[in-house]
Design an enzyme around this catalytic site. Structure first.
Site, short mmCIF file in Angstrom:
data_model
loop_
_atom_site.label_atom_id
_atom_site.label_comp_id
_atom_site.label_asym_id
_atom_site.label_seq_id
_atom_site.Cartn_x
_atom_site.Cartn_y
_atom_site.Cartn_z
N CYS A 112 76.82 -20.88 70.12
CA CYS A 112 75.59 -20.11 69.82
C CYS A 112 74.55 -20.92 69.07
CB CYS A 112 75.93 -18.84 69.06
SG CYS A 112 77.05 -17.79 69.98
N HIS A 249 69.42 -16.49 65.71
CA HIS A 249 70.32 -16.16 66.81
C HIS A 249 70.66 -14.67 66.71
CE1 HIS A 249 73.71 -15.77 69.35
NE2 HIS A 249 74.60 -15.79 68.38
N ASN A 279 74.28 -10.09 72.42
CA ASN A 279 74.39 -11.49 71.97
C ASN A 279 74.46 -12.37 73.23
OD1 ASN A 279 75.28 -14.00 71.14
ND2 ASN A 279 76.79 -13.21 69.69
N1 COA Z 1 84.33 0.81 69.84
C1 COA Z 1 84.95 1.64 68.98
N2 COA Z 1 85.77 1.22 68.02
C2 COA Z 1 85.96 -0.09 67.90
C3 COA Z 1 85.35 -1.02 68.76
C4 COA Z 1 84.50 -0.52 69.76
N3 COA Z 1 83.87 -1.32 70.63
N4 COA Z 1 85.73 -2.26 68.40
C5 COA Z 1 86.55 -2.13 67.35
N5 COA Z 1 86.69 -0.83 67.04
C6 COA Z 1 87.48 -0.22 65.97
C7 COA Z 1 88.62 -1.10 65.51
O1 COA Z 1 89.76 -0.92 66.31
C8 COA Z 1 88.83 -0.60 64.09
O2 COA Z 1 89.57 0.58 64.16
P1 COA Z 1 90.65 0.93 63.01
O3 COA Z 1 89.86 1.02 61.74
O4 COA Z 1 91.21 2.22 63.47
O5 COA Z 1 91.61 -0.21 63.01
C9 COA Z 1 87.42 -0.22 63.63
O6 COA Z 1 86.65 -0.07 64.82
C10 COA Z 1 86.78 -1.27 62.73
O7 COA Z 1 86.92 -2.51 63.37
P2 COA Z 1 86.46 -3.84 62.67
O8 COA Z 1 86.76 -4.99 63.56
O9 COA Z 1 86.99 -3.85 61.28
O10 COA Z 1 84.88 -3.59 62.62
P3 COA Z 1 83.78 -4.40 61.87
O11 COA Z 1 83.09 -3.53 60.89
O12 COA Z 1 84.25 -5.74 61.37
O13 COA Z 1 82.73 -4.67 63.05
C11 COA Z 1 82.01 -6.44 64.51
C12 COA Z 1 83.14 -5.46 64.14
C13 COA Z 1 82.53 -7.32 65.63
C14 COA Z 1 80.81 -5.64 64.99
C15 COA Z 1 81.63 -7.27 63.26
O14 COA Z 1 82.78 -7.78 62.64
C16 COA Z 1 80.70 -8.40 63.61
O15 COA Z 1 79.59 -8.19 64.05
N6 COA Z 1 81.12 -9.66 63.36
C17 COA Z 1 80.31 -10.80 63.73
C18 COA Z 1 80.53 -11.07 65.17
C19 COA Z 1 79.54 -12.02 65.76
O16 COA Z 1 78.38 -11.88 65.51
N7 COA Z 1 80.03 -12.95 66.56
C20 COA Z 1 79.23 -13.87 67.26
C21 COA Z 1 78.70 -14.90 66.35
S1 COA Z 1 77.80 -16.04 67.26
#
Ligand code: COA
Length: 322
Positions: A112, A249, A279
């Protein structure tokens, strides 16, 4: 001598999947996706919309915007991690598609951060006056690298391409800072399928799709992006007040908002289009630049900071004058 951006262009695949489409495919919801990421929809490339095709369409629009002919381009750099073919490189395919017969062409993979790294590379060539006009493209078909069974990643990504044309100018300004943290690389991975265990057996392909420790990547982004932006401002002797836009980004609206808060800068200075595109990895910064350019939001003389971050882990920021 440094390259100045003379034109921008972009390509968005025809097919659009909104969050409701995804909620019919898996256990997710518009509320969850929007609340956690700000994404409402993403474009998904069709069979004909290869990475090279999207890159070439974006390049043609950038050439038109710059008022240049393909023959005038002497360097083409494509940043991608999702091209259908390893060889020829996508930049050579773009050369063929647009008729840029005089260009030297190669690809670069910096995940990215890739577009920023490609821009830096082009600027290094231009600064040495090895080349004078460069076409720099970020193009991705991430839907090919997405595990559609993994709701924690697949809802985040989209496809598309963006391009800029650089031309050497005596008075142009371009200052950059970049860093890599290989030790943190395991938090965002995607294995190549080009290995015997994948081609000769029915091995588990899950590692050949994008895998991510979302929380780790989030923490990395919100701590390192403000740091590198301040680093580049200090290098340039510029204050935050002088910056018109910070173009980050587009990985997550919450990352962008957190960076703005960290830097004590108004959110209005951080353009966003992740809502419509998801993204798109190395395509996201040139897609955003093109959108703001075409809306007439960028005025001659504006100071703009671009910042990329992602797999590697890698991150960086560049300051330029529009
Ligand atoms: N729909 C519904 N529920 C979802 C889901 C989806 N698409 N994806 C995950 N969940 C659930 C998980 O299973 C978890 O459930 P649980 O609490 O029962 O275990 C809950 O949602 C929370 O998941 P978690 O992974 O802790 O969420 P989060 O607050 O960390 O958000 C992201 C997840 C990916 C949105 C966040 O971590 C993020 O944006 N990270 C950066 C990613 C990024 O930008 N990557 C590219 C960089 S270039």
């Amino acid at each position: 001598m440094t390259g100045k951006i003379k034109g921008t262009g972009s390509y968005r695949p025809v097919q659009v999947w909104d969050n409701d489409n995804l909620s019919h495919m898996m256990d997710t919801s518009d509320e969850w996706i929007r609340g956690r990421t700000g994404i409402r929809q993403r474009h998904i490339a069709g069979q004909e919309e290869t990475v090279a095709y999207m890159a070439a369409r974006a390049a043609e629009k950038a050439l038109t915007d710059a008022g240049m002919w393909p023959e005038q381009i002497d360097l083409i750099l494509v940043s991608t991690m999702s091209a259908e073919r390893i060889m020829p490189c996508t930049a050579c395919e773009v050369q063929k598609l647009i008729g840029a017969v005089n260009a030297t062409c190669f690809d670069l993979n910096g995940a990215c951060t890739g577009f920023l790294l490609a821009l830096n590379t082009a600027q290094a060539y231009l600064g040495q006056q090895i080349y004078h006009r460069a076409l720099v493209i970020g193009a991705e078909a991430l839907s090919h690298l997405t595990n559609w069974q993994d709701r924690s990643t697949c809802v985040l990504f989209g496809d598309g391409a963006g391009a800029v044309i650089l031309e050497n100018e005596e008075s142009a300004v371009y200052i950059q800072a970049t860093h890599s943290m290989g030790n943190g690389g395991e938090s965002l991975t995607c294995a190549s399928r080009n290995r015997p265990e994948f081609t000769e057996t029915r091995a588990d392909l899950s590692s050949t799709y994008m895998q991510m420790d979302g929380k780790e990547v989030f923490k990395f982004a919100v701590s390192k992006v403000p740091e590198v932006i301040l680093e580049v401002l200090e290098k340039a002797g510029k204050t935050k007040e002088e910056i018109r836009y910070y173009m980050l980004h587009q990985a997550n609206q919450r990352i962008v908002s957190s960076v703005a808060k960290h830097m004590k800068e108004p959110l209005e200075k951080f353009p966003m289009n992740i809502e419509n595109l998801g993204n798109t990895s190395s395509a996201s910064i040139p897609l955003l630049l093109d959108e703001w350019n075409k809306k007439g939001e960028l005025k001659a003389g504006d100071w703009v900071v671009l910042s990329g971050f992602g797999g590697g882990l890698t991150y960086g920021a560049s300051l330029l004058q529009w």
